[in-house]
Design an enzyme around this catalytic site. Structure first.
Site, PDB file in Angstrom:
ATOM      1  CE  LYS A 134      -1.864   2.841   2.978  1.00  0.00           C
ATOM      2  NZ  LYS A 134      -1.955   4.034   2.117  1.00  0.00           N
TER       3      LYS A 134
ATOM      4  CD  GLU B 211      13.720   2.216   9.818  1.00  0.00           C
ATOM      5  OE1 GLU B 211      13.914   3.322  10.395  1.00  0.00           O
ATOM      6  OE2 GLU B 211      14.398   1.212  10.052  1.00  0.00           O
TER       7      GLU B 211
ATOM      8  CB  CYS C 179      12.980   9.810   7.902  1.00  0.00           C
ATOM      9  SG  CYS C 179      13.588   8.530   6.841  1.00  0.00           S
TER      10      CYS C 179
ATOM     11  CD  GLU D 134      10.269  13.381  11.108  1.00  0.00           C
ATOM     12  OE1 GLU D 134       9.247  12.736  11.325  1.00  0.00           O
ATOM     13  OE2 GLU D 134      11.242  12.917  10.497  1.00  0.00           O
TER      14      GLU D 134
HETATM   15  P1  ADP Z   1       2.768  10.970   6.719  1.00  0.00           P
HETATM   16  O1  ADP Z   1       2.370  11.923   7.789  1.00  0.00           O
HETATM   17  O2  ADP Z   1       4.176  11.084   6.310  1.00  0.00           O
HETATM   18  O3  ADP Z   1       1.812  10.876   5.571  1.00  0.00           O
HETATM   19  P2  ADP Z   1       1.641   8.554   7.769  1.00  0.00           P
HETATM   20  O4  ADP Z   1       2.153   7.730   8.901  1.00  0.00           O
HETATM   21  O5  ADP Z   1       0.317   9.213   7.944  1.00  0.00           O
HETATM   22  O6  ADP Z   1       2.793   9.564   7.431  1.00  0.00           O
HETATM   23  O7  ADP Z   1       1.564   7.685   6.449  1.00  0.00           O
HETATM   24  C1  ADP Z   1       2.494   6.698   6.081  1.00  0.00           C
HETATM   25  C2  ADP Z   1       1.749   5.532   5.471  1.00  0.00           C
HETATM   26  O8  ADP Z   1       0.906   4.959   6.482  1.00  0.00           O
HETATM   27  C3  ADP Z   1       0.810   5.909   4.321  1.00  0.00           C
HETATM   28  O9  ADP Z   1       0.807   4.890   3.347  1.00  0.00           O
HETATM   29  C4  ADP Z   1      -0.527   6.005   5.012  1.00  0.00           C
HETATM   30  O10 ADP Z   1      -1.625   5.819   4.139  1.00  0.00           O
HETATM   31  C5  ADP Z   1      -0.430   4.874   6.009  1.00  0.00           C
HETATM   32  N1  ADP Z   1      -1.350   4.981   7.151  1.00  0.00           N
HETATM   33  C6  ADP Z   1      -1.789   6.115   7.759  1.00  0.00           C
HETATM   34  N2  ADP Z   1      -2.635   5.810   8.768  1.00  0.00           N
HETATM   35  C7  ADP Z   1      -2.720   4.453   8.813  1.00  0.00           C
HETATM   36  C8  ADP Z   1      -3.446   3.529   9.641  1.00  0.00           C
HETATM   37  N3  ADP Z   1      -4.217   3.932  10.621  1.00  0.00           N
HETATM   38  N4  ADP Z   1      -3.289   2.210   9.392  1.00  0.00           N
HETATM   39  C9  ADP Z   1      -2.469   1.775   8.415  1.00  0.00           C
HETATM   40  N5  ADP Z   1      -1.790   2.597   7.595  1.00  0.00           N
HETATM   41  C10 ADP Z   1      -1.894   3.926   7.784  1.00  0.00           C
END
Ligand code: ADP
Length: 478
Positions: free
Chosen positions: A173, A248, A282, A380
């Site tokens: 994903k 990470e 990062c 961050e």
């Molecule tokens: P950023 O703030 O850099 O977008 P996120 O942690 O929100 O970082 O997103 C990183 C990845 O995690 C993306 O692919 C996002 O769709 C996914 N993601 C965000 N929330 C969830 C969740 N609750 N469960 C699984 N995947 C998630």
């Protein structure tokens, strides 16, 4: 004609629903394409397909897996200019950096093609007579991969390639804002000779598709790169169901500049580490800890470099710094710039919205003089915002560098062998740089951090085997 980026499940392309524009952060009036999202049921179908394909894929010979990965790597390398352009348009990284990232993704697949042929094991004598012991590595099974937007080709590559090399199958994903790069990668993978279901791409939100991957009963392991908040949430869910997980997350990486440093090199390391890729790495250097004796000279020289940087569209030839990747990230950057001002840090340079031509998320790189306890010096930001902090001497600089919840990368610029050696040993980080920017790592060695930055086994290089395999100990009586 506008391209529609689709998901790929069980060997079939799936259009999905809620067709949405894939934004170009350099030019909001020229979208990259459009994409649909899949739902939780489709995501479970992808995990089911990966489960069905896994034993067959694991039973292939190392040479068959190597050939598949090598074919993927070769095609990515041959098409790096085209893939780099897509990446630049979708994520906003300047074209040369984007092409470099595409090439790196290709090299990673080629590296793991070799690793498929070198899966290590051990053979030991038992403590009992007539008994032999073999220790072998087997695939974990179905691996979920949840990736961020900032390296939309390289990060998926460094998770997908080892997963497949060691005989696992994959449900990938990508972040919602980079479906085009994910689709392009999936399109190459789909023609590489993998059996249907061994690799699946599911495009959709974290809340729906990410959560569905985690909830799918057939999932055996999850590799995630993204924010601390999401990582911690995934860690709790994974613990509740006993899932193998690798995270990470963030960084607040220090770069120490000592008075004995080669000042040209130190300023260049700071500029590159803090601001290239719009600070959206990062491993970016967001805390520049400078020995007081050279503090003012360093700041003056860095400001001069900042003034010469050209902020502009990712694909323009003279661009040094591209746009911020999204409205959401821009809002976060601007909010931290305001926080910095409100908490009394002094803005030495930049921090203004820019309008270099097309409508996009342009931000002038910002440099603050901050105190170690300021929020802008501890949290961050993930944008082109850095702060400079003075230190009386090396000992204080090291203490400041280590005084953080994070521990991804730490750098030092010095000509002192004594301090370089001491720093390599005592920096509380997973990666250490001497006279190099904190960002910019090799594709064939371990990547990862300590403390709040990472959880679980390291990524990349031969260390990737720790996460993507499980160890079996077999005893045989003669
Ligand atoms: P950023 O703030 O850099 O977008 P996120 O942690 O929100 O970082 O997103 C990183 C990845 O995690 C993306 O692919 C996002 O769709 C996914 N993601 C965000 N929330 C969830 C969740 N609750 N469960 C699984 N995947 C998630």
């Amino acid at each position: 004609m506008i391209e529609t980026f689709q998901s790929y499940i069980a060997g079939e392309w799936v259009a999905g629903s809620n067709i949405t524009i894939d934004e170009n952060p350099s030019d909001l009036d020229s979208p990259v394409g459009e994409f649909g999202v899949v739902d939780a049921q489709r995501t479970h179908d992808a995990v089911g397909a990966a489960q069905k394909a896994q034993l067959g894929w694991a039973a292939t010979t190392p040479q068959q897996r190597a050939d598949v990965l090598d074919a993927i790597g070769s095609e990515i390398l041959a098409r790096k200019a085209e893939l780099g352009r897509l990446l630049a348009m979708e994520e906003g990284k300047p074209l040369p950096e984007s092409i470099g990232e595409a090439a790196r993704a290709g090299q990673i697949f080629k590296f793991f093609a070799g690793e498929a042929l070198r899966i290590p094991g051990e053979c030991l004598a038992s403590t009992r007579p007539g008994v032999g012991i073999e220790i072998t590595r087997e695939p974990v099974g179905v691996v979920g991969i949840i990736a961020p937007w900032n390296f939309p080709l390289a990060i998926p590559a460094w998770k997908i390639a080892p997963a497949l090399a060691y005989g696992n199958t994959v449900v990938f994903k990508p972040a919602e804002s980079v479906p085009g790069c994910a689709w392009a990668l999936a399109e190459i993978i789909s023609r590489s000779g993998l059996p249907d279901g061994a690799f699946n791409l599911v495009i959709g939100s974290g809340q729906t598709v990410g959560q569905a991957i985690l909830d799918a009963p057939g999932l055996d392991a999850l590799s995630f790169t993204g924010s601390v908040a999401t990582g911690n949430q995934l860690l709790r869910s994974a613990a509740a169901r006993g899932l193998k997980i690798q995270l990470e997350m963030g960084g607040k990486n220090p770069l120490i500049v000592l008075a004995d440093a080669d000042m040209d090199k130190a300023v260049q390391c700071a500029l590159n580490g803090a601001y290239f890729s719009t600070g959206q790495r990062c491993t970016a250097s967001s805390r520049l800890i400078v020995e007081s004796a050279v503090h003012d000279e360093f700041v003056e020289r860095l400001q001069r470099k900042l003034a010469a940087l050209k902020v502009g569209p990712a694909v323009a030839e003279d661009t040094d710094i591209g746009p911020v990747a999204s409205q959401q990230q821009l809002d976060q950057d601007l909010s931290y710039i305001q926080i910095g001002k409100d908490e009394g840090a002094s803005l030495l340079w930049g921090g203004e919205r820019l309008d270099p031509g097309p409508r996009g998320y342009y931000l002038q790189p910002a440099l603050f003089a901050a105190e170690p306890g300021h929020r802008i010096a501890t949290e961050e930001i993930f944008g082109p915002v850095a702060c400079v902090i003075p230190a009386a001497d090396y000992d204080q600089a090291l203490a400041l560098a280590n005084d953080t919840q994070f521990g991804l990368c730490a750098g030092i610029c010095t000509t002192s062998l004594k301090h370089a050696i001491h720093f390599k040993r005592h920096a509380q980080a997973g990666m250490v740089m001497v006279n190099l920017p904190t960002a910019g790592v090799d594709p064939h060695v371990a990547f990862g951090g300590r403390k709040g930055s990472s959880y679980g086994a390291r990524e990349q290089g031969r260390y990737a085997a720790e996460f993507y395999t499980t160890v079996k100990t077999a005893y045989t009586a003669a």
